[in-house]
Structure formats: structure tokens, C-alpha cells
Design a protein around this motif. Structure first.
Motif, short mmCIF file in Angstrom:
data_model
loop_
_atom_site.label_atom_id
_atom_site.label_comp_id
_atom_site.label_asym_id
_atom_site.label_seq_id
_atom_site.Cartn_x
_atom_site.Cartn_y
_atom_site.Cartn_z
N ALA A 140 0.83 -1.20 0.00
CA ALA A 140 0.00 0.00 0.00
C ALA A 140 0.87 1.25 0.00
CB ALA A 140 -0.94 -0.01 1.20
N GLU A 141 1.94 1.24 0.78
CA GLU A 141 2.80 2.42 0.84
C GLU A 141 3.53 2.64 -0.47
OE1 GLU A 141 5.49 4.89 3.95
OE2 GLU A 141 4.84 2.86 4.47
N ARG A 142 3.94 1.57 -1.14
CA ARG A 142 4.58 1.72 -2.45
C ARG A 142 3.61 2.35 -3.45
NH1 ARG A 142 7.23 -3.26 -1.38
NH2 ARG A 142 5.54 -4.43 -2.36
N ARG A 143 2.35 1.92 -3.37
CA ARG A 143 1.34 2.48 -4.26
C ARG A 143 1.11 3.96 -3.96
NH1 ARG A 143 -4.47 -0.42 -5.02
NH2 ARG A 143 -3.11 -2.11 -5.72
N VAL A 144 1.00 4.29 -2.68
CA VAL A 144 0.78 5.68 -2.27
C VAL A 144 1.95 6.56 -2.71
CG1 VAL A 144 0.71 7.20 -0.24
CG2 VAL A 144 -0.79 5.20 -0.36
N ASP A 145 3.17 6.11 -2.45
CA ASP A 145 4.35 6.90 -2.83
C ASP A 145 4.43 7.09 -4.34
OD1 ASP A 145 5.17 7.24 -0.22
OD2 ASP A 145 6.57 5.55 -0.25
N GLY A 146 4.04 6.06 -5.09
CA GLY A 146 4.07 6.16 -6.55
C GLY A 146 3.08 7.20 -7.07
N VAL A 147 1.89 7.22 -6.50
CA VAL A 147 0.88 8.20 -6.93
C VAL A 147 1.32 9.61 -6.56
CG1 VAL A 147 -1.48 9.01 -6.53
CG2 VAL A 147 -1.05 6.57 -6.86
N LEU A 148 1.79 9.79 -5.33
CA LEU A 148 2.23 11.12 -4.90
C LEU A 148 3.37 11.65 -5.77
CD1 LEU A 148 2.11 10.70 -1.02
CD2 LEU A 148 0.59 12.11 -2.42
N GLU A 149 4.31 10.76 -6.12
CA GLU A 149 5.43 11.17 -6.97
C GLU A 149 4.94 11.55 -8.36
OE1 GLU A 149 9.80 9.56 -8.50
OE2 GLU A 149 8.60 8.35 -7.10
N ARG A 150 4.03 10.74 -8.90
CA ARG A 150 3.52 11.01 -10.26
C ARG A 150 2.80 12.34 -10.34
NH1 ARG A 150 -1.18 8.72 -12.93
NH2 ARG A 150 -1.39 7.22 -11.24
N GLU A 177 5.32 16.31 -1.05
CA GLU A 177 5.41 17.15 0.15
C GLU A 177 4.12 17.15 0.97
OE1 GLU A 177 3.51 19.71 -2.92
OE2 GLU A 177 5.12 18.23 -2.88
N LEU A 178 3.03 16.63 0.39
CA LEU A 178 1.75 16.59 1.11
C LEU A 178 1.58 15.31 1.94
CD1 LEU A 178 -0.90 17.94 -1.45
CD2 LEU A 178 0.30 19.18 0.36
#
Length: 243
Positions: free
Chosen positions: A111-121, A126-127
Motif C-alpha cells: 500500500a505504501e509503495r502504491r501511495v508513494d508512486g501516486v504522490l510522486e507522479r 510534500e503533502l
């Protein structure tokens, strides 16, 4: 991807809000659902999500929307609400984005990998650990979109995604919508945004479709829009279009 077949709905007997509605949205299409207040746009969204039950048939990826299929259907559909405060209910952006993937059975690491990927994209890293009540309206709208994308839906539904945004944040949201590869169904009174983000427009009035076609054609038809108590997009006004 999405299909309505002769769908009818009334909140009160004898007063139909949706009348014999039929349309089909193909996989990957970006469709704007427009119309004056009371046209039935929000009801269409609620029917598609299974929040309301009408007559006729609604299909998502070939599967009928009914009580037995709602869990599977809602995994395929991500809905971005008009009011982000009604969607962001956890203390931080990170916790909101983790909520659905964890409840879908992903491990915390996945889940965290998915979250980090979306935020980066989306350029929103920073949010990640910001508190929802301490971010601006534009940041919250982007965070709400990120929360839905973390679910990896096959289609994204949006209700007035640019309402109450300043020009800068409105442009960021529009660019984000344009970049999404998913099937998109967007309801909005912001016809310039619809013109920027959608290939096709469905124009509704009193629960019925009065026009369905290329966005660039329907949104340039001054007579058609004015007959439905709507105006040309600002970018097309001033004698540049219309009949």
C-alpha cells in the motif's frame, strides 16, 4: 466500460428524474456530463455507484450494477467528490491514501509503495504527512484525486472537480485530469474545463440526453447550449463560435 440501458429513476412516484436513459462509454474515453441544474447529472453518478436503484440495466465492465456486485463495482470506480472535506476523513493525506488499499487486502508495504508512486507522479510528495485541515483548498482537491488513484480504479468519476479553485490550482487539476489514463466521466458547469479534458460530451436535460457527441462540436453550438440554459465556454465566446 460503462453502459446505461433504458434506465429510469424517480425520487417520487410519477415524477421521473431519469427517463429511458441509454449511453455507452468505452474503455479509455473521457466524457463530460453536462446540463443545467436539475438535469439529472448527480443522479446518474449515484445510480452508477449503486447509491440509488432504478429500473433498467447499468453495466460496469460488463457486470450489472446490483446489490450483489457492489463491492466489485466500487473497486473499479473511483469517485472524486465535489467537496473534498466530505472525502478526506483521516487526519493526514497519507492515512487517507492508505485507507482503501489496506481495506482491499494489500500489505502495508504494498500500500505504501502504491501511495508513494501516486504522490510522486502527481508531484505531491510534500503533502504526504500534512494534516488535511492544514492544507489549502487546491492542495486538498489534488490530495482527494491522489486518494482515489491509490485505489487503482479502472474508471474515475468526478463531480465538479474545479469548483471553488483559484486559476492556478484549477490549471493544475485540469492538467492532472488530462494525464490520467483511466476512463473518465466528469460532471461540471465549468465548460472550459470540460473542453480541455474531455473528448466527448453528453448533454442532459430533465433526465434525458439531448445531445451526445464530440466535445469540440457540442461546446461550440451556441444555440444548443443556450436552449439548455447554458453558455459557450469562455474560451469560445466573443464571436468565435456558435450558430
Amino acid at each position: 466500460m460503462i453502459e446505461f440501458q433504458h434506465v429510469n429513476f424517480a425520487y417520487e412516484p410519477g415524477r421521473p428524474v431519469i427517463a429511458d436513459l441509454s449511453f455507452r462509454i468505452e474503455d479509455g474515453e473521457a466524457v463530460g456530463l453536462i446540463g443545467a441544474n436539475g438535469a439529472g447529472k448527480s443522479t446518474v453518478m449515484k445510480l452508477l455507484l449503486g447509491l440509488l436503484q432504478g429500473e433498467g440495466k447499468i453495466l460496469v465492465d460488463g457486470r450489472p450494477v446490483n446489490r450483489d456486485s457492489l463491492g466489485e463495482i466500487r473497486r473499479k470506480l473511483g469517485f472524486v467528490l465535489q467537496n473534498s472535506d466530505n472525502q478526506m476523513f483521516m487526519p493526514t493525506v497519507y492515512e487517507d491514501m492508505m485507507f482503501a488499499p489496506l481495506n482491499y487486502g494489500l500489505s502495508r508495504e504494498e500500500a505504501e509503495r502504491r501511495v508513494d508512486g501516486v504522490l510522486e507522479r502527481l508531484g505531491l510528495t510534500e503533502l504526504k504527512h500534512r494534516h488535511n485541515h492544514r492544507i489549502s483548498g487546491g492542495e486538498k482537491r489534488m490530495a482527494a484525486i491522489a486518494t482515489i488513484l491509490a485505489m487503482e480504479p479502472e474508471a474515475v468519476l468526478m463531480d465538479e472537480p474545479t469548483s471553488a479553485l483559484d486559476p492556478y490550482n484549477r490549471r493544475i487539476v485540469i492538467n492532472t485530469i488530462r494525464s490520467l489514463p483511466q476512463t473518465k466521466l466528469i460532471t461540471s458547469h465549468d465548460l472550459d474545463m470540460i473542453l480541455d479534458t474531455c473528448q466527448r460530451v453528453i448533454l442532459m436535460s430533465k433526465g434525458e440526453i439531448v445531445a451526445d457527441g464530440p466535445a469540440g462540436v457540442i461546446l461550440r453550438d451556441r444555440a444548443l447550449l443556450e436552449a439548455q440554459r447554458m453558455e459557450l465556454p469562455l474560451s469560445l465566446s466573443g464571436g468565435q463560435a456558435g450558430r
